[in-house]
Design a protein around this motif. Structure first.
Motif, short mmCIF file in Angstrom:
data_model
loop_
_atom_site.label_atom_id
_atom_site.label_comp_id
_atom_site.label_asym_id
_atom_site.label_seq_id
_atom_site.Cartn_x
_atom_site.Cartn_y
_atom_site.Cartn_z
N ALA A 143 0.83 -1.22 0.00
CA ALA A 143 0.00 0.00 0.00
C ALA A 143 0.86 1.27 0.00
CB ALA A 143 -0.91 -0.01 1.23
N ALA A 144 2.16 1.14 -0.19
CA ALA A 144 3.05 2.31 -0.13
C ALA A 144 2.62 3.36 -1.16
CB ALA A 144 4.49 1.89 -0.36
N GLN A 145 2.65 4.62 -0.77
CA GLN A 145 2.18 5.70 -1.64
C GLN A 145 3.31 6.42 -2.36
OE1 GLN A 145 -1.17 6.34 -2.29
NE2 GLN A 145 -1.23 4.35 -1.25
N THR A 146 4.52 6.26 -1.88
CA THR A 146 5.67 6.93 -2.53
C THR A 146 6.85 5.98 -2.57
OG1 THR A 146 6.59 7.76 -0.46
CG2 THR A 146 4.97 9.19 -1.58
N MET A 147 7.80 6.29 -3.46
CA MET A 147 9.01 5.48 -3.56
C MET A 147 9.82 5.58 -2.27
SD MET A 147 9.49 3.56 -6.13
CE MET A 147 11.24 3.27 -6.07
#
Ligand code: SF4
Length: 539
Positions: free
Chosen positions: A350-354
């Protein structure tokens, strides 16, 4: 890329007649052929041998012309007739040779009719009179006359137009669904029709080259060359290895090994890859055939790499953490670390950014390597093997030296799989291209590190294949000796030639074949025929 800015084939570029026949069989097969994929099958091998015999003027009867190149500029096609027979009055009969296996009924299929119709149209446009056509089924020793009507000619014209549309389309046509054509299709191994549907594969499609192997050249001071279709390896004036080049799907050169120019040229001619590594397993380079497939997808790969694909990066990291946790659960004694890693795996999905994703990957790695010593056997610890902290090159201890070495071999193997699909090892989605490293190959390595590389190293140390004497230490850095390298290469080859049940497609596949399946999934995401990438998660 949209249809508006796609670059169509130039009006003057004629289409091969064989490509039109592929289109009639399956538009996706025409796309794959036009993209330059090399495929292999029994029929194609026999066909090549047949063309070799028809190409020999010494074996041709004077009344038979073989082969005959044809062109029709109005239709925009070029091709080659296997044999054209010249009748008493000068009228011609076109004969196409077909190597249908004996167990199958000889059948003049629609693609064959279209192929003959286009060959006849081309001969007529060149000013020749044609009064017959036939198919000769070589294995059945059966000649079947074919009568073509106005319908066939019209169908052939429409097929040419459809082929041009397929070739010019910005994305690949979708694979056929549960279609009997796929079972006999020579392109199934690169098309992956059932894998594209991302469903368990009920009926296994047999892919090409199950017997070929990656050859590791690791004897310091040896020289490999080619003679009479065999790769020969010499060291100290002795021949130490010999194998047929047909059995080879790639070369990995370890350290100080010389290759002849003729061998390098032959490998490239066969569209295979050579990877060079240092004696510590660092990949120093590779050679890529000039006729690699999927040039358009490679451009899309670069565009997507610049834009970023968090969806792909999440899968690489999620599958990596999952596999590390599984290896630890199976072989170690670190239930807490496994539980933490399962949480990190879910958060990675579910990570939203690198930045967030890379942070989760680092946290998981810290947990994994802190618990890594619990996977060492009592016997290996008694021998003096110990693991305190993960270190890259130079390695701080024997286990890190072994890990570095096998990671290098794995990277070389994945580079070979990526190049075989026509993708660029450097344009990736998790690793940065700024570090001038093969980013896509490193991306694909992530999910394979634990189940392939770490598993090989742990096995070789825990079962006593590797001994402390297989390493040498100088000023706090540790390297493998030649015997240790050979032990790890052999263990690695056993591992990648072993099969496992692919968790997404639910069929048995070797780890080496799985590397190419995963690379082809990335290709499918890029060319539009795959909805999403799914990493391998071992259970
Ligand atoms: S495997 Fe099936 S979908 Fe793929 S090219 Fe062949 S016939 Fe077409």
């Amino acid at each position: 890329m949209t249809a508006d800015n796609a670059r169509p084939s130039r009006v003057g570029d004629p289409l091969p007649i064989s490509l039109v026949a592929h289109q009639v069989f399956c538009p996706r097969r025409a796309w794959i052929e036009a993209a330059g994929e090399r495929t292999d099958s029994y029929q194609m091998a026999v066909g090549t041998a047949l063309h070799g015999s028809t190409d020999d003027p010494a074996t041709a009867r004077p009344s038979n012309l073989r082969p005959v190149d044809v062109v029709d500029e109005d239709l925009g096609i070029v091709g080659r007739c296997d044999t054209v027979e010249v009748g008493p009055g000068g009228a011609l009969t076109v004969v196409e040779y077909k190597a249908t296996p004996v167990r199958r009924e000889p059948e003049v299929t629609e693609p064959l009719r279209i192929q003959l119709a286009l060959q006849v149209a081309a001969l007529r446009s060149m000013g020749h009179s044609v009064d017959g056509q036939a198919v000769y089924f070589v294995n059945h020793r059966l000649r079947v006359p074919v009568v073509l009507g106005a319908d066939d000619v019209e169908a052939a014209r429409l097929a040419v137009a459809a082929t041009r549309a397929t070739v010019d389309a910005p994305t690949a046509p979708a694979p056929l669904e549960d279609d009997p054509r796929c079972r006999s299709c020579s392109h199934a191994g690169v098309c992956l029709p059932e894998e594209r549907a991302e469903a368990p594969v009920g009926r296994r499609i047999v892919v090409a080259d199950p017997d070929s192997q990656v050859v590791h050249l690791a004897t310091a001071g040896s020289r490999a060359s080619i003679r009479a279709g065999r790769i020969l390896v010499h060291a100290g004036g002795e021949e130490i290895a010999s194998l047929p080049i047909e059995r080879v799907q790639g070369l990995v050169v370890h350290g100080n090994v010389d290759l002849s120019g003729a061998l390098i040229r032959e490998i490239l001619w066969r569209s295979l890859t050579i990877v060079w590594c240092t004696g510590t397993g660092r990949v120093v380079g590779w050679c890529v055939p000039g006729s690699g497939p999927n040039g358009a997808a490679r451009v899309q790969q670069h565009v997507a790499s610049v834009a970023g694909r968090l969806d792909l990066a999440r899968e690489f990291v999620g599958a990596k953490i999952a596999n590390q946790a599984t290896l630890l659960r199976r072989n170690g004694d670190a239930a807490n670390a496994v539980a933490v890693m399962r949480q990190l795996q879910r958060r990675a999905a579910a990570a939203q950014t690198m930045t967030e994703l890379l942070g989760l990957e680092g946290e998981a790695a810290a947990n994994y390597f802190a618990a890594f010593p619990t996977m060492l056997s009592a016997r290996s610890r008694a021998l003096g093997f110990e693991f305190r902290v993960r270190s890259g090159r130079p390695a701080g201890d024997a286990i890190n030296a072994a890990l570095n070495y096998v990671y290098g071999i794995l990277l070389g193997d994945v580079i070979r799989a990526v190049v075989a699909c026509g993708l660029d090892p450097h344009a990736g989605y998790l690793h940065s291209a700024n570090r001038n490293k093969p980013a896509l190959a490193l991306d694909l390595c992530e999910e394979l590190r634990a189940p392939v590389a770490d598993s090989v190293v742990l096995g070789a140390i825990n079962n006593g294949e590797l001994a402390p004497g297989d390493f040498t230490s100088v000023l706090g850095t540790t390297r493998l000796r030649e015997n240790g390298r050979k032990v790890l290469i052999a263990a690695y080859e056993r591992r990648v030639q072993g099969t496992f049940r692919h968790p997404v497609f639910d069929y048995q596949v070797t780890w080496r074949r799985a590397m190419e399946v995963q690379a082809r999934m990335v290709l499918g995401v890029l060319d539009g025929s795959q909805a999403r990438y799914a990493g391998i998660r071992v259970r």
